[in-house]
Design a protein around this motif. Structure first.
Motif, PDB file in Angstrom:
ATOM      1  N   ASP A   9       0.635  -1.066  -0.092  1.00  0.00           N
ATOM      2  CA  ASP A   9      -0.087   0.384   0.005  1.00  0.00           C
ATOM      3  C   ASP A   9       0.555   1.307  -0.062  1.00  0.00           C
ATOM      4  OD1 ASP A   9      -2.319  -1.488  -0.026  1.00  0.00           O
ATOM      5  OD2 ASP A   9      -2.989  -1.501   2.241  1.00  0.00           O
ATOM      6  N   ALA A  10       1.709   1.057   0.794  1.00  0.00           N
ATOM      7  CA  ALA A  10       2.645   2.315   1.023  1.00  0.00           C
ATOM      8  C   ALA A  10       3.485   2.673  -0.953  1.00  0.00           C
ATOM      9  CB  ALA A  10       3.991   2.340   1.754  1.00  0.00           C
ATOM     10  N   ARG A  12       2.379   1.632  -3.265  1.00  0.00           N
ATOM     11  CA  ARG A  12       1.204   2.005  -4.223  1.00  0.00           C
ATOM     12  C   ARG A  12       0.616   3.685  -4.308  1.00  0.00           C
ATOM     13  NH1 ARG A  12      -2.421  -1.602  -3.594  1.00  0.00           N
ATOM     14  NH2 ARG A  12      -1.830  -3.035  -5.443  1.00  0.00           N
ATOM     15  N   GLN A  13       1.142   4.258  -2.831  1.00  0.00           N
ATOM     16  CA  GLN A  13       0.958   5.814  -2.411  1.00  0.00           C
ATOM     17  C   GLN A  13       2.292   6.622  -2.665  1.00  0.00           C
ATOM     18  OE1 GLN A  13      -0.560   5.008   1.198  1.00  0.00           O
ATOM     19  NE2 GLN A  13      -2.217   4.042   0.242  1.00  0.00           N
ATOM     20  N   ASP A  14       3.267   6.172  -2.705  1.00  0.00           N
ATOM     21  CA  ASP A  14       4.825   6.585  -2.431  1.00  0.00           C
ATOM     22  C   ASP A  14       4.975   7.146  -1.952  1.00  0.00           C
ATOM     23  OD1 ASP A  14       5.228   6.421  -5.855  1.00  0.00           O
ATOM     24  OD2 ASP A  14       4.152   8.357  -6.367  1.00  0.00           O
ATOM     25  N   ARG A  15       4.299   6.560  -0.627  1.00  0.00           N
ATOM     26  CA  ARG A  15       5.375   6.487   0.191  1.00  0.00           C
ATOM     27  C   ARG A  15       6.673   5.622   1.396  1.00  0.00           C
ATOM     28  NH1 ARG A  15       1.635   5.143   3.406  1.00  0.00           N
ATOM     29  NH2 ARG A  15       2.877   6.140   5.461  1.00  0.00           N
ATOM     30  N   CYS A  16       6.511   4.696  -0.182  1.00  0.00           N
ATOM     31  CA  CYS A  16       7.684   3.712   0.641  1.00  0.00           C
ATOM     32  C   CYS A  16       9.543   4.266   0.812  1.00  0.00           C
ATOM     33  CB  CYS A  16       7.528   2.799  -0.272  1.00  0.00           C
ATOM     34  SG  CYS A  16       8.225   0.611   0.871  1.00  0.00           S
ATOM     35  N   LYS A 142       6.648  13.733  -8.561  1.00  0.00           N
ATOM     36  CA  LYS A 142       6.592  12.023  -9.570  1.00  0.00           C
ATOM     37  C   LYS A 142       7.490  11.462 -10.993  1.00  0.00           C
ATOM     38  CE  LYS A 142       2.749   8.421 -10.077  1.00  0.00           C
ATOM     39  NZ  LYS A 142       3.048   8.030  -9.349  1.00  0.00           N
ATOM     40  N   GLN A 187       6.949   7.789   6.260  1.00  0.00           N
ATOM     41  CA  GLN A 187       6.804   6.982   5.689  1.00  0.00           C
ATOM     42  C   GLN A 187       6.872   5.643   6.151  1.00  0.00           C
ATOM     43  OE1 GLN A 187       7.582   8.184   1.453  1.00  0.00           O
ATOM     44  NE2 GLN A 187       7.739   9.801   1.897  1.00  0.00           N
TER      45      GLN A 187
END
Length: 260
Positions: A9-10, A12-16, A142, A187
């Motif tokens: 999930d992270a 996918r949300q650019d939070r990893c 992005k 993150q």
């Protein structure tokens, strides 16, 4: 392999945030049929010797940093750099792990000295900014990847951190530490290509803990395959690591499949 849903999930949300270790380069070398020493073997090549056993204590962990100091003291810095370049400088072509890394992670940290991530970005057509540990992190964009070499690059010998003295003389800068603290807090952190019984990971984890100002919140570690005894497993679990067994290509290819 049970890839954590939190990681999927992270990403996918650019939070990893991805940290990439030596086993990613080792896999590239294996696929290319080239020699790439494990950390224990590299330490021995550089001159590290296992300390004499002490009653009631386990033997010391193979230390690449100590071996590098031995080579540097005996033969000089140039000889140390040449030895590392010969051992680690040409592991092969980027693997699926490197390609997924640049496509799916806007921010990648590596403790490897080679340029496989840079090669992967070029092959994938991904814009890449290469940074050193003295550089503050630019804002994430992005479609663009930021790569920070935590221990320098073999192509730039003046940036290499090989020994304990190197690390002591060039600590992470205050601005980067502040940014790391915010990243770790906000993150999801994923370590890929590491083993918790190797000095490389101990050093990285200590630096991140120092930047954070204490024990890290829970992070995910894809443990490169091989036996890890129960003592070490429990040690890292108590330090907040959520661990699962997966080599870099296996881990990041599975991630790509789940995101497709």
């Amino acid at each position: 392999m049970n890839l954590p849903v939190e990681v999927i999930d992270a990403v996918r949300q650019d939070r990893c945030v991805l940290f990439l270790g030596n086993r990613a380069s080792m896999e590239a070398a294996e696929l290319a049929g080239r020699d790439y020493p494990e950390q224990k073997e590299l330490a021995r090549r550089l001159g590290w010797k296992k300390p004499a056993p002490v009653a009631g204590k386990k033997g010391g962990v193979a230390s690449v940093e100590s071996g590098a100091a031995v080579t540097e003291a005996a033969q000089g810095r140039a000889a140390l750099v040449a030895t590392l370049q010969a051992a680690l400088g040409a592991p092969g072509a980027p693997t699926a792990a490197h390609r997924v890394a640049v496509r799916r992670f806007p921010l990648v940290f590596t403790t490897n000295y080679d340029d496989l991530v840079e090669q992967a970005a070029a092959a994938e057509g991904v814009a890449l900014d290469v940074l050193g540990r003295a550089s503050p992190l630019p804002a994430v964009e992005k479609g663009r990847c930021r790569l920070l070499h935590m221990r320098g690059e073999l192509s730039r010998p003046d940036t290499l951190l090989c020994t304990a003295n190197d690390h002591a003389s060039r600590p992470l800068g205050p601005e980067l530490k502040k940014q790391l603290r915010l990243l770790i807090r906000n993150q999801v952190v994923l370590f890929v290509g590491y083993r918790p019984d190797e000095e490389e990971f101990e050093r990285l984890f200590a630096e991140l803990s120092d930047a954070y100002g204490g024990e890290l919140p829970r992070c995910h570690l894809a443990v490169a395959q091989g036996h890890i005894d129960d003592y070490l497993w429990q040690k890292w679990v108590w330090r907040g690591l959520l661990m699962f067994t997966a080599d870099p290509v296996e881990c990041l290819s599975a991630l790509e499949d789940r995101l497709a």
